[in-house]
Design a protein around this motif. Structure first.
Motif, PDB file in Angstrom:
ATOM      1  N   GLY A 105       5.107  -0.138  -4.113  1.00 37.64           N
ATOM      2  CA  GLY A 105       4.849  -0.736  -5.415  1.00 37.64           C
ATOM      3  C   GLY A 105       3.383  -0.653  -5.799  1.00 37.64           C
ATOM      4  O   GLY A 105       2.645   0.209  -5.334  1.00 37.64           O
ATOM      5  N   LEU A 106       2.977  -1.597  -6.633  1.00 37.46           N
ATOM      6  CA  LEU A 106       1.644  -1.559  -7.236  1.00 37.46           C
ATOM      7  C   LEU A 106       0.955  -2.913  -7.056  1.00 37.46           C
ATOM      8  O   LEU A 106       1.606  -3.943  -7.129  1.00 37.46           O
ATOM      9  CB  LEU A 106       1.762  -1.229  -8.728  1.00 37.46           C
ATOM     10  CG  LEU A 106       2.425   0.121  -9.021  1.00 37.46           C
ATOM     11  CD1 LEU A 106       2.725   0.256 -10.502  1.00 37.46           C
ATOM     12  CD2 LEU A 106       1.572   1.266  -8.524  1.00 37.46           C
ATOM     13  N   VAL A 107      -0.234  -2.907  -6.789  1.00 36.22           N
ATOM     14  CA  VAL A 107      -1.224  -1.888  -6.519  1.00 36.22           C
ATOM     15  C   VAL A 107      -1.512  -1.914  -5.020  1.00 36.22           C
ATOM     16  O   VAL A 107      -1.554  -2.978  -4.415  1.00 36.22           O
ATOM     17  CB  VAL A 107      -2.498  -2.144  -7.343  1.00 36.22           C
ATOM     18  CG1 VAL A 107      -3.662  -1.254  -6.929  1.00 36.22           C
ATOM     19  CG2 VAL A 107      -2.259  -2.002  -8.836  1.00 36.22           C
ATOM     20  N   THR A 108      -1.775  -0.761  -4.419  1.00 36.14           N
ATOM     21  CA  THR A 108      -1.929  -0.637  -2.965  1.00 36.14           C
ATOM     22  C   THR A 108      -2.851  -1.694  -2.379  1.00 36.14           C
ATOM     23  O   THR A 108      -2.488  -2.389  -1.427  1.00 36.14           O
ATOM     24  CB  THR A 108      -2.456   0.762  -2.606  1.00 36.14           C
ATOM     25  OG1 THR A 108      -1.594   1.746  -3.186  1.00 36.14           O
ATOM     26  CG2 THR A 108      -2.548   0.954  -1.110  1.00 36.14           C
ATOM     27  N   THR A 109      -4.063  -1.803  -2.925  1.00 40.16           N
ATOM     28  CA  THR A 109      -5.082  -2.677  -2.332  1.00 40.16           C
ATOM     29  C   THR A 109      -4.998  -4.118  -2.802  1.00 40.16           C
ATOM     30  O   THR A 109      -5.815  -4.951  -2.382  1.00 40.16           O
ATOM     31  CB  THR A 109      -6.491  -2.150  -2.652  1.00 40.16           C
ATOM     32  OG1 THR A 109      -6.637  -2.095  -4.079  1.00 40.16           O
ATOM     33  CG2 THR A 109      -6.723  -0.783  -2.043  1.00 40.16           C
ATOM     34  N   MET A 110      -4.038  -4.413  -3.640  1.00 44.64           N
ATOM     35  CA  MET A 110      -3.899  -5.774  -4.152  1.00 44.64           C
ATOM     36  C   MET A 110      -2.565  -6.367  -3.683  1.00 44.64           C
ATOM     37  O   MET A 110      -2.478  -6.873  -2.576  1.00 44.64           O
ATOM     38  CB  MET A 110      -4.024  -5.782  -5.682  1.00 44.64           C
ATOM     39  CG  MET A 110      -5.376  -5.297  -6.193  1.00 44.64           C
ATOM     40  SD  MET A 110      -6.733  -6.399  -5.784  1.00 44.64           S
ATOM     41  CE  MET A 110      -6.343  -7.811  -6.781  1.00 44.64           C
ATOM     42  N   GLY A 111      -1.554  -6.300  -4.529  1.00 42.50           N
ATOM     43  CA  GLY A 111      -0.281  -6.932  -4.218  1.00 42.50           C
ATOM     44  C   GLY A 111       0.380  -6.415  -2.959  1.00 42.50           C
ATOM     45  O   GLY A 111       0.938  -7.184  -2.177  1.00 42.50           O
ATOM     46  N   VAL A 112       0.325  -5.098  -2.734  1.00 39.41           N
ATOM     47  CA  VAL A 112       0.977  -4.534  -1.549  1.00 39.41           C
ATOM     48  C   VAL A 112       0.244  -4.975  -0.285  1.00 39.41           C
ATOM     49  O   VAL A 112       0.860  -5.490   0.651  1.00 39.41           O
ATOM     50  CB  VAL A 112       1.072  -2.993  -1.638  1.00 39.41           C
ATOM     51  CG1 VAL A 112       1.711  -2.429  -0.362  1.00 39.41           C
ATOM     52  CG2 VAL A 112       1.875  -2.559  -2.867  1.00 39.41           C
ATOM     53  N   GLU A 113      -1.066  -4.803  -0.267  1.00 42.04           N
ATOM     54  CA  GLU A 113      -1.819  -5.164   0.935  1.00 42.04           C
ATOM     55  C   GLU A 113      -1.781  -6.663   1.212  1.00 42.04           C
ATOM     56  O   GLU A 113      -1.612  -7.088   2.365  1.00 42.04           O
ATOM     57  CB  GLU A 113      -3.271  -4.688   0.830  1.00 42.04           C
ATOM     58  CG  GLU A 113      -4.054  -4.941   2.098  1.00 42.04           C
ATOM     59  CD  GLU A 113      -5.458  -4.366   2.067  1.00 42.04           C
ATOM     60  OE1 GLU A 113      -6.229  -4.715   2.994  1.00 42.04           O
ATOM     61  OE2 GLU A 113      -5.801  -3.600   1.144  1.00 42.04           O
TER      62      GLU A 113
END
Length: 162
Positions: A105-113
């Motif tokens: 999903g979106l965004v890699t460095t925010m919600g996903v991480e």
């Protein structure tokens, strides 16, 4: 072992952002394919979206992408960056016997991480679908996928699941 697919912030207003290395539409297409595979094998698909706290009206495009949600899906609305804090996500997963999370999903460095770090704290095994997520900048995405995510779990691409 029961795995669940966790799809983060696949919302029109986020999909439309200038993302890299993959466009929001490319990520959405890959996430749809992953969801089809998980649903076909009766594994949970969890769709997570964010709402801004303390506002009476959310910005346009704050719902899930058109035709993404299916009746069997678990829906989670978060009000922070990650999907665990202040939601029932852990309870929903535990009730389904899930021990492994496949994240995209979106965004890699925010919600996903952020979701991945909390999931690790909760004891879940983690898998990351690198080409089914994207970041605000390609170098941020690449660094996270190559250096951070392998410390938490396995990094794969969509082809590994389809």
């Amino acid at each position: 072992m029961t795995s669940a697919l966790i799809l983060i912030d696949l919302m029109p207003r986020i999909i439309a952002l200038p993302l890299a290395p993959h466009s929001g539409e490319e990520v959405l297409t890959r996430c749809r394919r992953l969801a089809e595979v998980f649903r076909a094998s009766d594994r949970p698909v969890v769709l997570v979206r964010v709402e801004r706290p303390n506002t009476t009206e959310q910005p346009p495009g704050s719902g899930f992408a058109v035709d993404l949600v299916q009746p069997s899906d678990v829906l989670v609305v978060k009000r922070t960056v990650g999907a665990f804090h202040g939601t029932d996500l852990h309870d929903q997963l535990r009730d389904r016997g899930v021990d492994t999370l496949v994240l995209a999903g979106l965004v890699t460095t925010m919600g996903v991480e952020s979701t991945a770090r909390a999931a690790s704290d909760h004891g879940y095994e983690l898998e990351f679908v690198a080409d089914a997520m994207s970041g605000f900048a390609a170098d941020e995405h690449d660094f996270t996928v190559e250096k951070i995510f392998p410390r938490f779990g396995e990094v794969r691409d969509t082809a590994a699941y389809t």
